[in-house]
Design a protein around this motif. Structure first.
Motif: not given
Length: 330
Positions: A68-70, A101-111, A118-120
Motif C-alpha cells: 500500500g505504500r509507494p 518498510t523497516d530496513s528497506w525490505g532487507v532479506c538476505l541477512t534476515a530470512p 504476504q507478497e514478494p
C-alpha cells in the motif's frame, strides 16, 4: 576417509598464525567485471541511467507500490548507454527499488522477514522496450514526506555512467570464502590427474570446491542437524576419495598468505561491498547485480551500502523477479 587426510589439514598451522587468509599459489585471486558508477554530464531524461529522481514510467509499467505504500526508486540503468558487461543485457532498462518498510525490505541477512511477507518484494524490474512514451506519475509528495528514503534528496536525479574494470574479490563478500582459506580451519586438497577438490573452512563455513575439466562447482557439505564440522569435513573427503581423488600430502606447500582485497564503491556487477562480512553461504550461487554505496548518493544507515543480488540463471533468462537486497553499515 583414510587416516592421513585429517592430519594433513592441521599440519603447519603455526606457519600461518599471523595470516588473515590463505590461497593456493597456483591459483589467481578471483575477479569479476564491473562498471564503476560515476556521475555523468549526460542530461536527465526519463530513460537515462540515474540514481534517484524520476524513473521511466510507461503506461504498462506504472510506479510500483508495496503493501500500500509507494516504493523508493533507487536507480535505473539504460544498457544501451553503458559499456557492455558479460551476461548482462545490452539494451533495455533495469530499475531498482526498495520498499518503504523497516530496513528497506532487507532479506538476505534476515530470512525470517522474507518468510513473513504476504507478497514478494519487487526490488527490480526490467523493461526491454523503451519505445512507449513516459506517461506515468511519481508519488513525489508521499516519498518526500516519508523521511525514510536512503537518499537525502530522493527527487534530485544524479545521472551516471560506468567505467569498466575487473574487481578482485574482497573479504566482505560471500564469494571470498569459496577460494580463500581460513589459516586455522580444516583444509585439504585432493587430486585426480589434472582435476582437484579443495575442501576448506572460512569463517565457520565448510566449502567443497570441485574443479573438473576446468569447470568449477561449489558445494557446502551439511551436517543435517547432527555431527560436527569435523564430521562433515571427513564425509566430504570420503566422497571425493570415492570419486577417485587422492589427498595431496604436499598441499600446504602451495599455500600463501593474502590480504583482504579492495572494495569498490557504487557499481554494476562486480562484487558486493559490506562493512561486515555478509552472512551468506559461500556456495550460494547468487552474485551482485548492483551496489549503491554512500557515494551513490544513498545513505544506508550510518554511511552504509546497499547491494542487489541475482541468481545467474535469472540474469541469463532476463528474469528480475527474484532479485534480493541487503544493506549494511559500520
Amino acid at each position: 576417509m583414510r587416516g592421513s587426510a585429517f592430519s594433513l589439514t592441521v599440519a603447519s598451522v603455526t606457519d600461518f598464525d599471523t595470516a588473515y587468509a590463505l590461497k593456493y599459489s597456483f591459483e589467481s585471486i578471483p575477479t569479476r567485471p564491473a562498471l564503476a558508477l560515476k556521475e555523468s554530464s549526460r542530461p536527465d531524461s526519463p530513460t537515462t541511467s540515474k540514481v534517484c529522481g524520476t524513473p521511466y514510467l510507461p503506461e504498462h509499467a506504472p510506479y510500483p507500490y508495496y503493501d500500500g505504500r509507494p516504493m523508493f526508486f533507487i536507480a535505473q540503468f539504460n544498457f544501451s548507454e553503458l559499456e557492455q558487461l558479460p551476461g548482462f543485457p545490452t539494451t533495455g532498462l533495469l530499475q531498482l527499488f526498495v520498499p518503504d518498510t523497516d530496513s528497506w525490505g532487507v532479506c538476505l541477512t534476515a530470512p525470517d522477514q522474507q518468510d513473513s511477507r504476504q507478497e514478494p518484494t519487487p526490488f527490480a524490474r526490467y523493461l526491454e522496450d523503451l519505445s512507449a512514451p513516459h506517461v506515468g506519475e511519481m508519488p513525489e509528495e508521499e516519498i518526500s514526506d516519508s523521511g525514510e528514503h536512503p537518499a537525502p534528496d530522493p527527487l534530485e536525479p544524479v545521472t551516471i555512467d560506468g567505467v569498466r574494470f575487473d574487481q578482485e574479490v574482497n573479504y566482505t563478500t560471500h564469494e571470498y570464502g569459496r577460494t580463500i582459506i581460513d589459516p586455522k580451519g580444516l583444509r585439504t586438497l585432493l587430486r585426480r590427474g589434472q582435476d582437484y577438490v579443495d575442501i576448506h573452512t572460512f569463517q565457520g563455513n565448510l566449502v567443497s570446491r570441485w574443479v573438473i575439466g576446468g569447470e568449477t562447482t561449489f558445494e557446502q557439505p551439511t551436517r543435517d542437524g547432527q555431527g560436527s564440522t569435523k564430521d562433515a569435513f571427513a564425509a566430504a573427503v570420503a566422497r571425493a576419495e570415492q570419486e577417485g581423488f587422492t589427498v595431496d600430502p604436499h598441499a600446504d606447500d602451495y599455500l600463501e598468505p593474502i590480504g583482504g582485497g579492495d572494495a569498490n564503491g557504487s557499481s554494476l556487477g562486480g562484487y558486493a561491498v559490506f562493512w561486515n562480512p555478509i552472512l551468506m553461504d559461500p556456495a550460494d550461487p547468487r552474485f551482485t547485480l548492483a551496489t549503491i554505496d554512500q557515494d551513490g548518493p544513498c545513505e544506508w544507515g550510518d554511511a552504509g551500502v546497499g547491494n542487489f543480488y541475482i541468481h545467474p540463471d535469472d540474469l541469463a533468462a532476463r528474469n528480475f523477479d527474484r532479485v534480493e537486497f541487503a544493506w549494511d553499515c559500520g
